[in-house]
Design an enzyme around this catalytic site. Structure first.
Site, PDB file in Angstrom:
ATOM      1  N   ALA A 173      31.640  12.718  -2.704  1.00 17.58           N
ATOM      2  CA  ALA A 173      32.499  13.434  -3.645  1.00 17.58           C
ATOM      3  C   ALA A 173      31.642  14.085  -4.727  1.00 17.58           C
ATOM      4  O   ALA A 173      30.429  13.866  -4.811  1.00 17.58           O
ATOM      5  CB  ALA A 173      33.493  12.458  -4.272  1.00 17.58           C
ATOM      6  N   CYS A 183       1.896   2.695  39.125  1.00 20.30           N
ATOM      7  CA  CYS A 183       0.923   3.283  38.199  1.00 20.30           C
ATOM      8  C   CYS A 183      -0.471   3.253  38.814  1.00 20.30           C
ATOM      9  O   CYS A 183      -0.774   2.470  39.714  1.00 20.30           O
ATOM     10  CB  CYS A 183       0.948   2.555  36.863  1.00 20.30           C
ATOM     11  N   LEU A 189      19.222  -0.557   6.190  1.00 15.87           N
ATOM     12  CA  LEU A 189      18.773  -0.010   7.467  1.00 15.87           C
ATOM     13  C   LEU A 189      18.688  -1.064   8.570  1.00 15.87           C
ATOM     14  O   LEU A 189      17.835  -0.992   9.451  1.00 15.87           O
ATOM     15  CB  LEU A 189      17.436   0.730   7.315  1.00 15.87           C
ATOM     16  N   GLU A 198       5.811  -4.504  40.643  1.00 17.82           N
ATOM     17  CA  GLU A 198       5.163  -4.703  41.941  1.00 17.82           C
ATOM     18  C   GLU A 198       4.302  -5.966  41.944  1.00 17.82           C
ATOM     19  O   GLU A 198       4.322  -6.755  42.898  1.00 17.82           O
ATOM     20  CB  GLU A 198       4.289  -3.487  42.289  1.00 17.82           C
ATOM     21  N   GLU A 233      19.236   9.249   9.860  1.00 17.86           N
ATOM     22  CA  GLU A 233      20.460   9.045   9.092  1.00 17.86           C
ATOM     23  C   GLU A 233      20.480   9.766   7.751  1.00 17.86           C
ATOM     24  O   GLU A 233      21.419   9.620   6.992  1.00 17.86           O
ATOM     25  CB  GLU A 233      20.704   7.545   8.898  1.00 17.86           C
ATOM     26  N   GLY A 236      18.867  11.415   3.958  1.00 16.20           N
ATOM     27  CA  GLY A 236      19.973  12.248   3.507  1.00 16.20           C
ATOM     28  C   GLY A 236      19.958  13.670   4.024  1.00 16.20           C
ATOM     29  O   GLY A 236      19.171  14.037   4.897  1.00 16.20           O
ATOM     30  N   ARG A 247      22.815   1.724  16.058  1.00 21.66           N
ATOM     31  CA  ARG A 247      21.537   1.349  15.434  1.00 21.66           C
ATOM     32  C   ARG A 247      20.816   0.286  16.264  1.00 21.66           C
ATOM     33  O   ARG A 247      19.597   0.345  16.457  1.00 21.66           O
ATOM     34  CB  ARG A 247      21.780   0.800  14.029  1.00 21.66           C
ATOM     35  N   SER A 272      30.235   7.878  -2.181  1.00 24.35           N
ATOM     36  CA  SER A 272      30.317   8.148  -0.739  1.00 24.35           C
ATOM     37  C   SER A 272      30.805   6.954   0.071  1.00 24.35           C
ATOM     38  O   SER A 272      30.958   7.069   1.283  1.00 24.35           O
ATOM     39  CB  SER A 272      28.945   8.586  -0.217  1.00 24.35           C
ATOM     40  N   HIS A 291       3.610  -5.818  35.905  1.00 23.77           N
ATOM     41  CA  HIS A 291       4.513  -4.780  36.368  1.00 23.77           C
ATOM     42  C   HIS A 291       5.329  -5.311  37.542  1.00 23.77           C
ATOM     43  O   HIS A 291       4.996  -6.334  38.142  1.00 23.77           O
ATOM     44  CB  HIS A 291       3.735  -3.532  36.758  1.00 23.77           C
TER      45      HIS A 291
END
Length: 342
Positions: free
Chosen positions: A169, A82, A210, A58, A272, A274, A190, A174, A56
Site C-alpha cells: 500500500a 559418465c 527466507l 551403474e 523473491e 524486492g 521454496r 504489505s 553412481h
C-alpha cells in the site's frame, strides 16, 4: 532359455525410472536408476544414485553382483554412463571392467566433462543403445538437464500483488496481500528449490527469514538464501539464523553470478524480490518462469511489483506464455514462461 528382447529392455527402463525417483530430489546430481539384465533377460541387479559422493547408479548395481556375474549382461540406465573422474570414477570404465555386453540408456549426458561414455563403450565393442524412452527420461531429469545445458540455475521470479500490480500500500504495508492458502503454496515451492534470492534492500526493509515452513514448522529441505547487493546484511537480520546459512553476491554482473551459483551446485533459484532486484533479473532475459500470486484487491499508488526492465514500447514487451493458473483460496497463482523457453 528366453532371449532378451526390446520389450524386455523397455520393461527394465520402467524399473530404472522408478529407481531413479528414489535418488536426490535436487542439487548438483541427477536422479539415475539402473537395472542389470542377464543374457536371457532376468533382472540380476538394481541400483540408483543417492547423492553427491555416493556411487553412481551403474556402480551401485554392479556392487550387488559377484565377480564375473555381470559378464555378457545388459545394463539399462536412465542417463548415459559418465566418462570422467569426479568424486567417483568413470562409470564407462567400471562397465568395461565388468565385461558387460550391452548398455541401453535413455538420455544423453549434456555435460562437457562427463559426457562421452557411450563413445568410450562402443570403442571397446560394447553394444550401446541410446535414446530408450528418451521423452520419459527427459521429463524425469527436466530441471537438471535444463540447468546443465544452460550452465546456470533455472530461474523463477515470484511476487504477490494486488490485481492492479501493487506489492504494498502507499504507506508501505504489505502483510498480507494474499491469503493463507497462497502463502502455504509459496512455502511448498521454496522447499522444492535449491536457493532463494532477494536483494539487500528487501533484507534491510522487511527482514525475511527466507525459510520454507510447512504447517508452521521448518520443512525438511531448505533453500539456501542468496542475498544480492553491496550493502551489508544487518547483524540482527533473520537470514543470519537460517539453518543453511546464507550466501552473498554483489548483484552487478548477474549472468556471471548465476553461473557461479551453478558451479556451487545450485540448479534452481527462486527470486523473491524486492521489485528493483526482481526487475534487474527479468531484464537479463534469463528468467525461465514467472509466478504471480494475484489477490482480489486494489491498492493503487506507486509500489509496483516490477520497475524498469528495459522496455520502452509495446513491441519490446516480454511476451509470456501462461502455463498454468491455480486457484488458492481467494487468490490465483499464474505461472508463465517467456515464449520459446522450455
Amino acid at each position: 532359455m528366453r532371449m532378451l528382447t526390446q520389450s524386455g529392455i523397455d520393461a527394465a527402463m520402467t524399473r530404472a525410472f522408478e529407481l531413479a525417483a528414489l535418488g536426490p530430489a535436487r542439487g548438483v546430481n541427477p536422479r539415475v536408476g539402473c537395472v542389470i539384465l542377464s543374457a536371457d533377460g532376468r533382472v540380476i541387479a538394481e541400483g540408483h544414485h543417492r547423492g553427491a559422493g555416493t556411487p553412481h547408479a551403474e556402480v551401485d548395481a554392479l556392487s550387488r553382483l559377484s565377480p564375473g556375474e555381470a559378464e555378457g549382461s545388459t545394463v539399462v540406465v536412465t542417463l548415459e554412463p559418465c566418462d570422467h573422474t569426479g568424486r567417483t570414477g568413470p562409470c564407462s570404465e567400471a562397465l568395461i571392467a565388468a565385461g558387460v555386453a550391452r548398455v541401453a540408456y535413455s538420455v544423453d549426458d549434456p555435460g562437457d566433462a562427463s559426457s562421452g561414455g557411450a563413445e568410450r563403450l562402443r570403442s571397446v565393442g560394447v553394444d550401446v543403445i541410446a535414446g530408450v524412452r528418451r521423452e520419459e527420461g527427459e521429463i524425469l531429469l527436466d530441471d537438471w538437464l535444463a540447468s546443465a545445458r544452460l550452465g546456470r540455475p533455472l530461474i523463477t521470479v515470484k511476487w504477490a500483488s494486488s490485481l492492479d500490480g501493487r506489492v504494498a500500500a502507499v504507506d508501505g504495508s504489505s502483510r498480507w496481500i494474499t491469503g493463507r492458502e497462497a502463502r502455504a503454496d509459496v512455502h511448498r515451492r521454496r522447499a522444492a528449490v535449491d536457493a532463494i534470492a532477494v536483494g539487500t534492500g528487501t533484507v534491510i526493509a522487511d527482514d525475511p527469514a527466507l525459510t520454507a515452513r510447512i504447517d508452521d514448522r521448518l520443512a525438511p529441505t531448505q533453500p539456501i538464501p542468496v542475498v544480492f547487493g553491496r550493502s551489508e546484511v544487518p547483524a540482527a537480520a533473520q537470514v543470519r539464523a537460517h539453518p543453511r546459512g546464507f550466501l552473498t553476491s554483489p548483484g552487478n554482473a548477474l549472468p556471471g553470478e548465476f553461473r557461479a551459483l551453478h558451479a556451487r551446485g545450485i540448479r534452481s533459484l527462486l527470486v523473491e524480490g524486492g521489485p528493483r532486484f526482481a526487475s534487474a533479473v527479468i531484464a537479463t532475459g534469463l528468467v525461465d518462469e514467472v509466478h504471480v500470486y494475484l489477490a482480489p484487491l486494489l491498492l493503487g499508488g506507486e509500489r509496483t511489483a516490477i520497475t524498469d526492465i528495459g522496455v520502452s514500447s509495446i513491441s519490446e514487451g516480454m511476451r509470456l506464455a501462461v502455463r498454468e493458473t491455480l486457484p488458492l483460496g481467494p487468490d490465483l497463482l499464474l505461472i508463465a514462461s517467456p515464449k520459446g523457453r522450455h
